[in-house]
Design a protein around this motif. Structure first.
Motif, PDB file in Angstrom:
ATOM      1  N   THR B 176       3.851  11.103  47.838  1.00 57.49           N
ATOM      2  CA  THR B 176       4.726  12.209  47.423  1.00 57.49           C
ATOM      3  C   THR B 176       3.907  13.499  47.418  1.00 57.49           C
ATOM      4  O   THR B 176       2.690  13.476  47.595  1.00 57.49           O
ATOM      5  N   SER B 177       4.570  14.600  47.163  1.00 57.11           N
ATOM      6  CA  SER B 177       3.858  15.882  47.187  1.00 57.11           C
ATOM      7  C   SER B 177       2.923  16.012  45.985  1.00 57.11           C
ATOM      8  O   SER B 177       2.081  16.892  45.932  1.00 57.11           O
ATOM      9  N   ASP B 178       3.058  15.130  45.014  1.00 50.10           N
ATOM     10  CA  ASP B 178       2.168  15.151  43.859  1.00 50.10           C
ATOM     11  C   ASP B 178       0.832  14.449  44.116  1.00 50.10           C
ATOM     12  O   ASP B 178      -0.077  14.517  43.299  1.00 50.10           O
ATOM     13  N   ALA B 179       0.731  13.757  45.231  1.00 52.83           N
ATOM     14  CA  ALA B 179      -0.494  13.005  45.513  1.00 52.83           C
ATOM     15  C   ALA B 179      -1.588  13.974  45.951  1.00 52.83           C
ATOM     16  O   ALA B 179      -1.544  14.519  47.038  1.00 52.83           O
ATOM     17  N   LYS B 180      -2.564  14.186  45.070  1.00 49.31           N
ATOM     18  CA  LYS B 180      -3.639  15.137  45.379  1.00 49.31           C
ATOM     19  C   LYS B 180      -4.983  14.451  45.589  1.00 49.31           C
ATOM     20  O   LYS B 180      -5.876  14.998  46.224  1.00 49.31           O
ATOM     21  N   PHE B 181      -5.134  13.286  45.004  1.00 47.89           N
ATOM     22  CA  PHE B 181      -6.385  12.534  45.123  1.00 47.89           C
ATOM     23  C   PHE B 181      -6.071  11.061  45.359  1.00 47.89           C
ATOM     24  O   PHE B 181      -4.957  10.613  45.079  1.00 47.89           O
ATOM     25  N   VAL B 182      -7.068  10.352  45.894  1.00 49.36           N
ATOM     26  CA  VAL B 182      -6.916   8.909  46.046  1.00 49.36           C
ATOM     27  C   VAL B 182      -7.994   8.240  45.204  1.00 49.36           C
ATOM     28  O   VAL B 182      -9.160   8.619  45.253  1.00 49.36           O
ATOM     29  N   ARG B 183      -7.578   7.281  44.431  1.00 45.41           N
ATOM     30  CA  ARG B 183      -8.509   6.555  43.573  1.00 45.41           C
ATOM     31  C   ARG B 183      -8.631   5.118  44.083  1.00 45.41           C
ATOM     32  O   ARG B 183      -7.622   4.494  44.434  1.00 45.41           O
ATOM     33  N   PHE B 184      -9.840   4.598  44.106  1.00 43.07           N
ATOM     34  CA  PHE B 184     -10.085   3.229  44.593  1.00 43.07           C
ATOM     35  C   PHE B 184     -10.740   2.427  43.485  1.00 43.07           C
ATOM     36  O   PHE B 184     -11.559   2.953  42.739  1.00 43.07           O
ATOM     37  N   GLN B 185     -10.404   1.154  43.421  1.00 42.34           N
ATOM     38  CA  GLN B 185     -11.050   0.290  42.435  1.00 42.34           C
ATOM     39  C   GLN B 185     -11.523  -1.009  43.068  1.00 42.34           C
ATOM     40  O   GLN B 185     -10.846  -1.598  43.908  1.00 42.34           O
ATOM     41  N   GLU B 215      -9.786  14.671  52.279  1.00 41.77           N
ATOM     42  CA  GLU B 215     -10.926  13.835  52.663  1.00 41.77           C
ATOM     43  C   GLU B 215     -10.441  12.438  53.055  1.00 41.77           C
ATOM     44  O   GLU B 215     -10.912  11.838  54.019  1.00 41.77           O
ATOM     45  N   ALA B 216      -9.495  11.946  52.266  1.00 41.47           N
ATOM     46  CA  ALA B 216      -8.971  10.604  52.530  1.00 41.47           C
ATOM     47  C   ALA B 216      -8.222  10.561  53.860  1.00 41.47           C
ATOM     48  O   ALA B 216      -8.244   9.550  54.570  1.00 41.47           O
ATOM     49  N   GLU B 264      -4.488  13.975  39.535  1.00 37.81           N
ATOM     50  CA  GLU B 264      -5.706  14.621  39.071  1.00 37.81           C
ATOM     51  C   GLU B 264      -6.925  13.970  39.697  1.00 37.81           C
ATOM     52  O   GLU B 264      -6.885  12.807  40.075  1.00 37.81           O
ATOM     53  N   GLN B 265      -8.014  14.728  39.714  1.00 35.11           N
ATOM     54  CA  GLN B 265      -9.268  14.156  40.210  1.00 35.11           C
ATOM     55  C   GLN B 265      -9.670  12.995  39.309  1.00 35.11           C
ATOM     56  O   GLN B 265      -9.846  13.168  38.107  1.00 35.11           O
ATOM     57  N   PRO B 266      -9.806  11.797  39.872  1.00 29.53           N
ATOM     58  CA  PRO B 266     -10.090  10.629  39.024  1.00 29.53           C
ATOM     59  C   PRO B 266     -11.553  10.601  38.599  1.00 29.53           C
ATOM     60  O   PRO B 266     -12.421  11.082  39.318  1.00 29.53           O
TER      61      PRO B 266
END
Ligand code: HEM
Lengths: 207, 336
Positions: B176-185, B215-216, B264-266
């Motif tokens: 969605t347009s709210d996706a600003k960062f990608v977090r991985f676990q 970057e992603a 947010e930046q994770p």
């Protein structure tokens, strides 16, 4: 007793031979210099702790053999420390001494390691009978530097720990226990734990 | 594709080459030269002759079925970037779930169960879901990407990954347009991971990493499922890991179980432990030293006691042309 001393000598030499063999046989991984650096550093720390455990051990067991190897182990500690530094200069810096200068100015863990090694050097060169005689009372005072050296080495190690404090904590705990055993009350109590039948006069210098 | 090929296709050609491979490679080079030919060589010709000495490991079906249609050498490295031997790349690892020594991962990672494995995709996406590796790869063609890997500890390797662009996977989930960062676990499974059982671990499991959305989505960023023409060894992050070649190695998180698109930046593993030493971006940068050592140079492994094999570290690990624009106007000393 001679045999005992020789055994200790060989035992202390073995790690060096083993790691040298591993490198020669290509078993030390893709970065053999780093392998030697870390192993020599750990070995120096272990030897330092062993050296410091001799006096309490002797108090506890009253076996003089422990006193007989104290100088030797101290010198081994210094030797592995020198091997550790040499590995750093040769294999990590590639003998780029300007880089060493920069490290010494800016990187506290190197400064601290360096200070510890300088102290061990002072102890090594004054570990002979002649220096003992000449320095008299001051010798004992000088050799208390070993406690500061231990603290510095632990700090040096602390600063390079990355992801897990387990190993460091074990060494630090050993160091703390060895220091506690030197508090006069505790150290006297240690001597009373095993009152031997034929009492052995304790003539060693405690440190 | 944005990735330029320059004079990069020299790697791996240091040996006498069988004719079939030679012909095949010309075919491949024609492909990357932009003539539009698909460089999908039969695996028998390309990979097996190049990774002869590499033990194959247990080959899962999802890989076996894709190897013949793999785009070999889709990206190659520089002329001086000789491939790191497989044995070194798989025996000298940082994977703190398995211990702190470089040889701990290879000693202990064998205990990790990688089949079955699922990856959860969630957060700011229209199509969240839980996928196995086969579903994750989907129709996407596997590509071989030969990348330099620069560890923050000032050593480096050159590794031929097999993977797919992360952007394709993310697009499929419809952010969605709210996706600003990608977090991985990474997986949390103390029974199989001795480092996670330690009471003295500084990392707050799960190991977590993050990228900014651009970057992603960058074409150099991949999710890797293999290396050296085979499945990833566990210690290298099986079955799925991230590879971001212009950042320090720890950003390339291993054994991923969850990918979340977030606003947010994770928080990420290393800056959480020590914000002075590690930053969120962690782009390879020879001008910004780690507080404990210089980043100006690196030891290209394997080295030996007779040569440190020291080389100059390149800005963005040599991918400056491709990625510098992502950071235009940013002070890389502040955002290190
Ligand atoms: C000039 C003196 C010294 C220098 C330049 C030096 C340098 C280093 C370096 C570069 C590391 C590796 C850091 C890393 O990347 O993980 C290290 C670790 C270490 N050093 Fe030193 N050191 C010095 C003195 C000493 C001394 C005197 C001792 C002990 C008696 C010592 C014990 C250690 C130990 C235990 C480690 C950690 C090894 C490990 O992580 O397994 N160092 N030192």
């Amino acid at each position: 007793m001679r045999l005992w001393r020789c055994t200790v000598f060989v035992a202390a030499l073995l790690p060096f031979l083993w790691w040298a063999w591993q490198v020669a046989a290509g078993q030390a991984g893709p970065e053999p210099g780093q392998y030697l650096l870390l192993n020599f550093g750990q070995c120096a720390l272990i030897l330092l702790l062993l050296t410091l455990s001799l006096t309490p051990l002797m108090k506890l067991t009253r076996w003089k053999g422990f006193a007989l190897i104290r100088r030797q182990l101290g010198l081994w500690t210094f030797s592995y420390g020198v091997l550790h530094l040499t590995s750093y200069l040769l294999f990590i810096l590639g003998l780029d001494f300007s880089a060493l200068g920069a490290d010494l100015q800016r990187r506290p863990y190197i400064i601290v390691g360096f200070a510890a090694l300088v102290m061990l050097l002072a102890l090594a060169v004054t570990s002979n009978r002649y220096s003992m005689k000449r320095l008299g009372k001051r010798w004992k005072f000088l050799h208390r530097l070993v406690y500061i050296a231990l603290a510095l080495v632990l700090l040096h190690f602390f600063w390079v720990v990355r992801a897990d404090m387990g190993q460091w904590s074990a060494y630090a705990l050993a160091g703390v226990v060895l220091m506690l055993l030197r508090i006069p009350v505790i150290s006297r109590a240690l001597g009373r734990i095993r009152p031997r039948h034929g009492r052995v006069a304790s003539t060693h210098r405690s440190r | 594709m944005l990735i330029r090929t320059r004079k990069r296709h020299h790697i791996g050609e240091h040996q006498v080459t069988p004719e079939s491979v030679y012909l095949a490679r010309r075919h491949f080079m024609a492909g990357v030269a932009g003539l539009g030919m698909a460089a999908a060589l039969p695996r028998s010709v390309w990979a097996s002759s190049h990774y002869d000495d590499v033990e194959k490991g247990r080959q899962p079906d999802w890989l076996a079925s894709r190897l013949d249609n793999t785009h070999w050498q889709a990206v190659t490295a520089g002329e001086n970037d000789k491939l790191t031997p497989f044995n070194d790349a798989s025996h000298y690892n940082n994977f703190f779930e398995f211990g702190t020594s470089k040889d701990d991962p290879y000693k202990h990672a064998g205990d990790m169960t990688t089949e079955p494995w699922t990856i959860e995709i969630d957060g700011e996406v229209a199509r969240p879901g839980t996928l196995d590796v086969d579903q994750l790869l989907g129709e996407q063609q596997l590509e071989e990407r030969i990348y330099r890997l620069r560890c923050v500890e000032a050593w480096s390797m050159v590794i031929p990954w097999l993977g797919v662009p992360l952007s394709e996977i993310i697009k499929r989930a419809e952010p969605t347009s709210d996706a600003k960062f990608v977090r991985f676990q990474t997986l949390v499974r103390p029974e199989e991971m001795p480092g996670q059982r330690s009471r003295f671990a500084l990392i707050d499991w799960p190991y977590q990493e993050g990228l900014r959305m651009d970057e992603a989505m960058h074409p150099l960023t991949i999710l890797s499922v293999g290396m050296y023409g085979r499945v990833l060894p566990n210690q290298n992050g099986a079955p799925v890991r991230l590879v971001v070649p212009w950042k320090y190695g720890f950003k390339s998180i291993k054994s991923i179980v969850r990918i979340s698109l977030v606003k947010e930046q994770p928080p990420t593993a290393w800056p959480t432990i020590n914000a002075n030493e590690y930053g969120f971006y962690s782009n390879v940068n020879p001008d910004v030293d780690h507080p404990r050592w210089s980043q100006a140079r690196e030891r290209r492994l394997p080295n030996s006691l007779f040569s440190t094999n020291m080389i100059d570290t390149q800005m963005f690990n040599g991918y400056e042309d491709e990625v510098a624009s992502l950071y235009k106007g940013m002070d890389l000393r502040t955002y290190f």
